[in-house]
Scaffold this active site. Structure first.
Site, PDB file in Angstrom:
ATOM      1  N   TYR A  53      16.592  21.227   7.247  1.00 15.46           N
ATOM      2  CA  TYR A  53      16.637  20.124   8.138  1.00 15.46           C
ATOM      3  C   TYR A  53      17.588  19.732   9.124  1.00 15.46           C
ATOM      4  O   TYR A  53      18.628  20.112   8.905  1.00 15.46           O
ATOM      5  CB  TYR A  53      16.466  18.912   6.967  1.00 15.46           C
ATOM      6  CG  TYR A  53      15.459  18.842   6.120  1.00 15.46           C
ATOM      7  CD1 TYR A  53      14.342  19.643   5.916  1.00 15.46           C
ATOM      8  CD2 TYR A  53      15.719  18.208   4.767  1.00 15.46           C
ATOM      9  CE1 TYR A  53      13.398  19.624   4.950  1.00 15.46           C
ATOM     10  CE2 TYR A  53      14.926  18.205   3.592  1.00 15.46           C
ATOM     11  CZ  TYR A  53      13.544  18.841   3.957  1.00 15.46           C
ATOM     12  OH  TYR A  53      12.747  18.994   2.920  1.00 15.46           O
ATOM     13  N   GLY A 245      -0.919   3.588   7.936  1.00 16.45           N
ATOM     14  CA  GLY A 245      -1.913   3.029   8.991  1.00 16.45           C
ATOM     15  C   GLY A 245      -1.608   2.902  10.272  1.00 16.45           C
ATOM     16  O   GLY A 245      -2.397   2.540  11.430  1.00 16.45           O
ATOM     17  N   LYS A 246      -0.194   3.375  10.620  1.00 19.60           N
ATOM     18  CA  LYS A 246       0.278   3.256  12.196  1.00 19.60           C
ATOM     19  C   LYS A 246      -0.789   4.192  13.094  1.00 19.60           C
ATOM     20  O   LYS A 246      -0.547   3.884  14.265  1.00 19.60           O
ATOM     21  CB  LYS A 246       1.604   3.405  12.114  1.00 19.60           C
ATOM     22  CG  LYS A 246       1.882   4.869  11.883  1.00 19.60           C
ATOM     23  CD  LYS A 246       3.708   4.768  11.725  1.00 19.60           C
ATOM     24  CE  LYS A 246       3.952   6.123  11.560  1.00 19.60           C
ATOM     25  NZ  LYS A 246       5.808   6.146  11.337  1.00 19.60           N
TER      26      LYS A 246
END
Length: 347
Positions: A53, A245-246
């Site tokens: 990461y 939902g974006k």
């Protein structure tokens, strides 16, 4: 906050785990520290990271930066004993990480020591194999996965070698527990059988993708989890943000992960859109936030040890942690099951 026991260890972890893979690319060090402060105050005691990461994008320039941010927070706050800290060793195929070498005895010890330096701690509570050497069906590989070319003897000897190296690290006090990630039911069982036969560390958890759009864990791995006490640490419970939902109707909000990684690791493609709209309709019908409904579904699964959330803003973080207080009615669960039946694997 509810707490669960990590496998058959004596380690207790919060049902929500703070994921960290955006720290160092999408999030600054200050923002990472703010997220850790808030999560701990909200009852989250479990932080998950990896040497790989940040991931958006994965690069040689940012390699290890997320662990460094966590390390600076641990040094600043002195709260190492307040958190259960997990990290992972990257598998083969990344040239900037040990020249792309596979996971073996030598690379495990090298990776752990490097992670401990970056994290500014002398031990990890959980250390995980990020992905297996032999290949796997995760990361959207299920569509053409073929295990027939795998060498069984090589796979088994590799599992034994990894466990022996991890056993040395347990004895040295550098790690407390062992986990897998992006594994299969067969692979998990081989780790368990080998550990039992040779008196080596027992796998405590498995970190695989799990969300309303991707549910292979419901089958064989759920059975392994139940009988063997190897709980799931679910990553990408919102399908990389799709289940907020974006991204509906082709939206690409500025600063979102999809504005950097256009297809979200193969998840953001036309087949997911009808399923997400159907789940959004279920959430609206029952007066629920779509993201919180998706997280609450994961939290309620019987094999779940902890759900790993990720956020690039404090608003997102608060929404995700708030899912712990959301209960799904029987009717909502029935409606979710109906959508799943119609769209069983849209990503």
């Amino acid at each position: 906050m509810k707490f669960n026991t990590l496998g058959r260890t004596d380690i207790s972890v919060s049902e929500i785990c703070l994921g960290t893979m955006t720290w160092g690319s999408q999030n600054t060090e200050t923002e990472a520290h703010q997220q850790m402060d808030h999560a701990l105050e909200a009852g989250v005691n479990f932080f998950d990271t990896a040497e790989l990461y940040p991931t958006t994008p994965v690069s040689a320039e940012t390699y290890g930066r997320t662990e460094e941010f966590i390390g600076s927070w641990l040094k600043k706050t002195g709260k190492r004993k307040d958190v259960v800290l997990a990290s992972k060793i990257a598998g083969s195929g990344r040239p900037h990480i040990r020249d792309g070498r596979p996971v073996d005895r030598e690379t495990i010890k090298e990776a752990v020591d490097a992670s401990l330096r970056r994290l500014q701690t002398d031990y990890l509570d959980l250390y995980q194999i990020h992905w297996p050497n032999r290949g796997h069906y995760h990361f959207r590989n299920s569509w053409d996965f073929d295990a027939s070319s795998q060498d069984s003897a090589d796979a088994m000897s590799g599992i034994a070698e990894k466990l022996e190296a991890l056993n040395d690290l347990v004895k040295d006090g550098k790690i407390r527990a062992v986990g897998l990630s992006n594994e299969s039911a067969w692979g998990t069982m081989q780790y368990l059988k080998t550990a039992e036969a040779k008196g080596l560390p027992r796998v405590a958890s498995i970190q695989n993708e799990y969300n309303l759009l991707y549910r292979p864990f419901d089958l064989d791995l759920a059975e392994v989890s139940h009988h063997e006490d190897v709980g799931l640490l679910a990553y990408s419970p919102l399908a990389a943000g799709i289940l907020s939902g974006k991204y509906l109707d082709g939206a690409r909000p500025e600063g979102s992960r999809a504005s950097i990684n256009s297809d979200l690791g193969g998840r953001l493609q036309p087949l997911q859109e009808p399923a997400v709209k159907a789940y959004a309709a279920v959430a609206a019908k029952h007066g629920l936030d779509l993201a919180q409904m998706a997280l609450a579904f994961c939290l309620a699964r019987p094999f779940m040890t902890s759900v790993i959330i990720g956020a690039t803003s404090m608003e997102q973080l608060k929404t995700a942690i708030g899912a712990k207080d959301v209960s799904l009615s029987d009717e909502a669960k029935k409606d979710i099951a109906g959508v799943y039946r119609q769209y069983p694997m849209p990503i």
